[in-house]
Structures are given as C-alpha cells and as structure tokens.
Design a protein around this motif. Sequence first.
Motif, PDB file in Angstrom:
ATOM      1  N   ALA A   1       0.818  -1.210   0.000  1.00 13.28           N
ATOM      2  CA  ALA A   1       0.000   0.000   0.000  1.00 13.28           C
ATOM      3  C   ALA A   1       0.849   1.256   0.000  1.00 13.28           C
ATOM      4  N   THR A   2       1.848   1.298   0.877  1.00 13.60           N
ATOM      5  CA  THR A   2       2.598   2.540   1.035  1.00 13.60           C
ATOM      6  C   THR A   2       3.405   2.912  -0.202  1.00 13.60           C
ATOM      7  N   GLN A   3       3.758   1.937  -1.017  1.00 12.00           N
ATOM      8  CA  GLN A   3       4.520   2.230  -2.221  1.00 12.00           C
ATOM      9  C   GLN A   3       3.640   2.446  -3.454  1.00 12.00           C
ATOM     10  N   ASN A   4       2.319   2.284  -3.294  1.00 11.08           N
ATOM     11  CA  ASN A   4       1.405   2.578  -4.388  1.00 11.08           C
ATOM     12  C   ASN A   4       1.391   4.084  -4.631  1.00 11.08           C
ATOM     13  N   PRO A   5       1.701   4.544  -5.866  1.00 14.43           N
ATOM     14  CA  PRO A   5       1.851   5.990  -6.113  1.00 14.43           C
ATOM     15  C   PRO A   5       0.628   6.815  -5.738  1.00 14.43           C
ATOM     16  N   LYS A   6      -0.580   6.352  -6.058  1.00 11.65           N
ATOM     17  CA  LYS A   6      -1.783   7.120  -5.745  1.00 11.65           C
ATOM     18  C   LYS A   6      -2.022   7.171  -4.242  1.00 11.65           C
ATOM     19  N   PHE A   7      -1.854   6.036  -3.592  1.00 11.41           N
ATOM     20  CA  PHE A   7      -2.025   5.979  -2.142  1.00 11.41           C
ATOM     21  C   PHE A   7      -1.000   6.884  -1.467  1.00 11.41           C
ATOM     22  N   ARG A   8       0.237   6.790  -1.921  1.00 16.15           N
ATOM     23  CA  ARG A   8       1.317   7.582  -1.332  1.00 16.15           C
ATOM     24  C   ARG A   8       1.039   9.078  -1.442  1.00 16.15           C
ATOM     25  N   GLU A   9       0.608   9.516  -2.616  1.00 13.95           N
ATOM     26  CA  GLU A   9       0.343  10.937  -2.820  1.00 13.95           C
ATOM     27  C   GLU A   9      -0.791  11.408  -1.920  1.00 13.95           C
ATOM     28  N   ARG A  10      -1.842  10.604  -1.812  1.00 13.12           N
ATOM     29  CA  ARG A  10      -3.006  10.991  -1.022  1.00 13.12           C
ATOM     30  C   ARG A  10      -2.649  11.089   0.461  1.00 13.12           C
ATOM     31  N   ILE A  11      -1.900  10.116   0.959  1.00 15.00           N
ATOM     32  CA  ILE A  11      -1.573  10.113   2.383  1.00 15.00           C
ATOM     33  C   ILE A  11      -0.560  11.197   2.723  1.00 15.00           C
ATOM     34  N   LEU A  12       0.488  11.293   1.933  1.00 13.87           N
ATOM     35  CA  LEU A  12       1.541  12.249   2.265  1.00 13.87           C
ATOM     36  C   LEU A  12       1.086  13.693   2.095  1.00 13.87           C
ATOM     37  N   SER A  13       0.119  13.919   1.217  1.00 15.90           N
ATOM     38  CA  SER A  13      -0.413  15.280   1.067  1.00 15.90           C
ATOM     39  C   SER A  13      -1.186  15.722   2.299  1.00 15.90           C
ATOM     40  N   ARG A  14      -1.610  14.769   3.126  1.00 15.69           N
ATOM     41  CA  ARG A  14      -2.375  15.075   4.333  1.00 15.69           C
ATOM     42  C   ARG A  14      -1.538  14.931   5.600  1.00 15.69           C
ATOM     43  N   THR A  15      -0.267  14.584   5.445  1.00 14.82           N
ATOM     44  CA  THR A  15       0.626  14.400   6.584  1.00 14.82           C
ATOM     45  C   THR A  15       1.573  15.586   6.657  1.00 14.82           C
ATOM     46  N   PRO A  16       1.472  16.428   7.682  1.00 17.65           N
ATOM     47  CA  PRO A  16       2.298  17.630   7.745  1.00 17.65           C
ATOM     48  C   PRO A  16       3.792  17.390   7.545  1.00 17.65           C
ATOM     49  N   GLN A  17       4.323  16.304   8.062  1.00 16.75           N
ATOM     50  CA  GLN A  17       5.753  16.040   7.874  1.00 16.75           C
ATOM     51  C   GLN A  17       6.072  15.507   6.478  1.00 16.75           C
ATOM     52  N   GLY A  18       5.049  15.139   5.718  1.00 18.55           N
ATOM     53  CA  GLY A  18       5.244  14.773   4.318  1.00 18.55           C
ATOM     54  C   GLY A  18       5.982  13.483   4.068  1.00 18.55           C
ATOM     55  N   ARG A  19       5.931  12.562   5.003  1.00 17.65           N
ATOM     56  CA  ARG A  19       6.603  11.264   4.818  1.00 17.65           C
ATOM     57  C   ARG A  19       5.925  10.214   5.674  1.00 17.65           C
ATOM     58  N   TYR A  20       6.259   8.948   5.385  1.00 17.24           N
ATOM     59  CA  TYR A  20       5.830   7.863   6.250  1.00 17.24           C
ATOM     60  C   TYR A  20       6.780   7.756   7.445  1.00 17.24           C
ATOM     61  N   GLY A  21       6.301   7.102   8.499  1.00 16.96           N
ATOM     62  CA  GLY A  21       7.158   6.844   9.638  1.00 16.96           C
ATOM     63  C   GLY A  21       7.984   5.584   9.450  1.00 16.96           C
ATOM     64  N   LYS A  22       8.964   5.424  10.323  1.00 21.23           N
ATOM     65  CA  LYS A  22       9.821   4.243  10.311  1.00 21.23           C
ATOM     66  C   LYS A  22       9.546   3.408  11.558  1.00 21.23           C
ATOM     67  N   PRO A  23       9.661   2.084  11.457  1.00 21.51           N
ATOM     68  CA  PRO A  23       9.438   1.245  12.635  1.00 21.51           C
ATOM     69  C   PRO A  23      10.300   1.651  13.825  1.00 21.51           C
TER      70      PRO A  23
END
Length: 260
Positions: free
Chosen positions: A194-216
């Motif tokens: 999911a996280t590497q899907n381009p559409k999913f990534r754009e949608r989620i990161l556009s709504r995340t102020p830090q603009g990235r996914y977290g790390k474990p």
Amino acid sequence: MEKRRTAIVTGGASGLGLAITNRFVEKGYAVAIVDIAEEKGRELVHQLREKAADIHFIAGNVADQEQARDIAQKAAEALGGIDILVNAAGIIRRTPAAEVRDAELMAVLQVNLNGSVFMCQAVHPYMKQANEGSIVNFSSMLAHYGSENLLSYAASKGGIVQVTKSLAVSWAKYGIRVNAVSPGYIETPLSSGATQNPKFRERILSRTPQGRYGKPEEVAAVVDFLASPEASFVTGVILPIDGGLLAGDPMLYPPATPIA
C-alpha cells in the motif's frame, strides 16, 4: 549497579513488534518475545543471542486467557521479573462494514482487544508485587477517526483506548503505568504494497504535515520512552505517532484504509 530492565513484547517476532524487540535488545534489556509464529520466533532468538544472552522466546496465543497467564509466568521465571509489557500482537481484516460477520468480528476483537486485556491481567500480579511496572498498548489512527472496510479493526483499537485509560486509573496505586501508542502510516514489509502505491502515497503524504511515512524504529523509540523511568509521570496517555496527521483538519482525513 542499575537493575537490568525486563520486558515482554507480544507480536515481537515481526513488524513493529520486531522493531521494539530490537530496540530493547540494543538497550540491554532482558526480553521475552511472545508470538504464535514459533519457528520465526525461535530463529529470531537464535540470531539475537549473538548480541544479548538474556533473550527468550515463548510461543503462545494471547487471545486465550489461560495461555496469557502461562506466558507471564514463564516470562517472569526466565527474566527474573517483569518490568515492561508491550502489547504489539494484532491482526487486521478488511471487509465492507455491512458484510462483517460474527467470526471476523470476534477473531479481531479476541486478539487485538481481549489479548491485550488478558496480558495486562497476567502481568499485573508481578508488577503489583514489585510496586512498579509499565505497560504500552497498541491502538491505531482508527481509534480517532473512521475509515472504510475496517470496522472490526477500528472497534478493537477504539477499545484499547478505554482499556488503557481504565487500567491507568485503576493500577496507578500499585506503581503501574499504562499508556498506548497510535501509529500512523509506517513503512514495514507488510505495509509496502500500500505505502509504495503511487496514488495511495500521494493521497496520504499530502495530508501528513511532515510529508513522509514513519519508520518502525521511530515507533520503537516512542514505546521505549513510555516504558522507561523517564516517563515516570506519564500514564493514561494515547500518543499518536503519525507525522502530524491527526493534528490536521478532520475534513482532510483520508478515506483509504490505514496500515496501522
């Protein structure tokens, strides 16, 4: 000499649980990994014993109350006590809300909610006797907002919020702190589809102020803090680890299925 800290990590053989296990081992904690994946768990312990001798694997199903008690007893014997419990074990099912059936709902609640309660109850006597202890439960973003196709998961994680607060109030007099984390979108091998899907990534990161996914490792660091003496005046907290997603405009919360 400072006492060596002891910890149980359920679901500790994979995903975020593995990141927490690694963090605790690096900090020199004595650790009991609990998982139903027995082969994976024993292989992990074999690998980690090159770094730390005091690490153990306990096979068991936290969704069974008797097994939870047995897990805690074995861990206490192996570790010489229980300072920390991290309830990272969990499952997820994706089904349209109108199609969720009893078997799915009960299975998810049994592992995610009941399993956490059972493990909290199981370690309680040991922590009460020691007059100290720290429990960190795993909630989710879905405890804070709705999303499609994850009714069972959301119900279980919403329940974790109230379980955490209730136990924090009930057990503070015994020196036991109970907190929870609500991870956001974290990059793990399990979530990569999911996280590497381009559409999913754009949608989620556009709504995340830090603009990235977290790390474990970032989740593990927060769990370690909550479990540590540095957080000695922190209990009953549900702490998001989400890059600011929940701090934003609720109208922008994505309808896509969360990963954690």
